[in-house]
Design a protein around this motif. Structure first.
Motif, mmCIF file in Angstrom:
data_model
loop_
_atom_site.group_PDB
_atom_site.id
_atom_site.type_symbol
_atom_site.label_atom_id
_atom_site.label_comp_id
_atom_site.label_asym_id
_atom_site.label_seq_id
_atom_site.Cartn_x
_atom_site.Cartn_y
_atom_site.Cartn_z
ATOM 1 N N UNK A 219 0.886 -1.155 0.000
ATOM 2 C CA UNK A 219 0.000 0.000 0.000
ATOM 3 C C UNK A 219 0.927 1.208 0.000
ATOM 4 N N UNK A 220 0.858 1.995 -1.077
ATOM 5 C CA UNK A 220 1.750 3.134 -1.237
ATOM 6 C C UNK A 220 1.375 4.264 -0.286
ATOM 7 N N UNK A 221 2.404 4.930 0.228
ATOM 8 C CA UNK A 221 2.219 6.035 1.153
ATOM 9 C C UNK A 221 1.697 7.263 0.406
ATOM 10 N N UNK B 99 -5.664 -2.165 2.912
ATOM 11 C CA UNK B 99 -5.311 -3.590 2.927
ATOM 12 C C UNK B 99 -6.565 -4.457 3.043
ATOM 13 N N UNK B 100 -7.465 -4.097 3.953
ATOM 14 C CA UNK B 100 -8.705 -4.859 4.121
ATOM 15 C C UNK B 100 -9.591 -4.791 2.890
ATOM 16 N N UNK C 136 3.684 -7.327 6.886
ATOM 17 C CA UNK C 136 4.983 -7.904 6.543
ATOM 18 C C UNK C 136 6.087 -6.908 6.861
ATOM 19 N N UNK C 137 5.877 -5.641 6.458
ATOM 20 C CA UNK C 137 6.902 -4.618 6.672
ATOM 21 C C UNK C 137 6.237 -3.256 6.762
ATOM 22 N N UNK C 138 6.688 -2.464 7.738
ATOM 23 C CA UNK C 138 6.184 -1.100 7.879
ATOM 24 C C UNK C 138 6.702 -0.217 6.758
ATOM 25 N N UNK D 136 3.825 0.275 2.653
ATOM 26 C CA UNK D 136 3.675 -0.710 3.724
ATOM 27 C C UNK D 136 3.285 -2.012 3.034
ATOM 28 N N UNK D 137 3.950 -3.112 3.416
ATOM 29 C CA UNK D 137 3.704 -4.403 2.769
ATOM 30 C C UNK D 137 2.861 -5.298 3.668
ATOM 31 N N UNK D 138 1.847 -5.924 3.055
ATOM 32 C CA UNK D 138 0.936 -6.836 3.741
ATOM 33 C C UNK D 138 0.903 -8.171 3.009
ATOM 34 N N UNK D 139 0.436 -9.203 3.705
ATOM 35 C CA UNK D 139 0.188 -10.495 3.078
ATOM 36 C C UNK D 139 -1.129 -11.059 3.601
ATOM 37 N N UNK D 140 -1.727 -11.916 2.808
ATOM 38 C CA UNK D 140 -2.917 -12.645 3.247
ATOM 39 C C UNK D 140 -2.593 -14.130 3.373
ATOM 40 N N UNK D 141 -1.311 -14.455 3.245
ATOM 41 C CA UNK D 141 -0.835 -15.839 3.318
ATOM 42 C C UNK D 141 -0.633 -16.244 4.783
#
Length: 140
Positions: free
Chosen positions: A40-42, A55-56, A74-76, A89-94
């Motif tokens: 998700x880009x800042x 993200x949701x 995953x990462x801030x 900010x990096x997210x995962x659904x795994x």
């Protein structure tokens, strides 16, 4: 009830849904290869609620996940791998991603919305609630 009063009432009831949709569209999401991880880009003025809202919304709307599926941090904020020169900010659904094991309770006992604790997680519905609760931002 007059037509004008009825129209005003309907418009008032629909406003939160329109506002939520705008909050979802405020942030840009870039999928990473594999389809289960994304950035998700800042944007200037964006806070944790904006990132979690995006993200949701992405997990439900674009990945087709249900309301109880989890989204994991995953990462801030860090340099984006998908958009050079940007922060993301990096997210995962795994649920088998390595960061999931970093917080045994999935961050469930935390009272503060985190963009720093790797493995912190929310259900897609909980994350998407921040689309309604987020700060009032003027959209472009």
């Amino acid at each position: 009830m007059s037509r004008l009063a009825l129209a005003a009432t309907v418009a008032m009831l629909m406003a939160p849904a329109a506002q939520a949709r705008n909050m979802e569209d405020f942030m840009t999401v870039k999928e990473l290869p594999g389809g289960q991880e994304f950035e998700v880009l800042n944007r200037p003025g964006a806070g944790p609620a904006h990132f979690w809202c995006a993200a949701g919304a992405h997990a439900q709307r674009d990945l087709g996940l249900g309301p109880l599926a989890r989204v994991y941090l995953v990462q801030g904020r860090a340099p984006s791998t998908m958009q050079p020169g940007w922060q993301a900010v990096t997210f995962t659904v795994n649920p088998t991603h390595a960061v999931v094991a970093m917080l045994p309770d999935g961050g469930a006992s935390d009272l503060v919305l985190s963009l720093k604790k790797q493995g912190y997680a929310l259900s897609t519905d909980s994350a998407r609630q921040y689309c309604f609760d987020g700060p009032d931002i003027k959209l472009p």
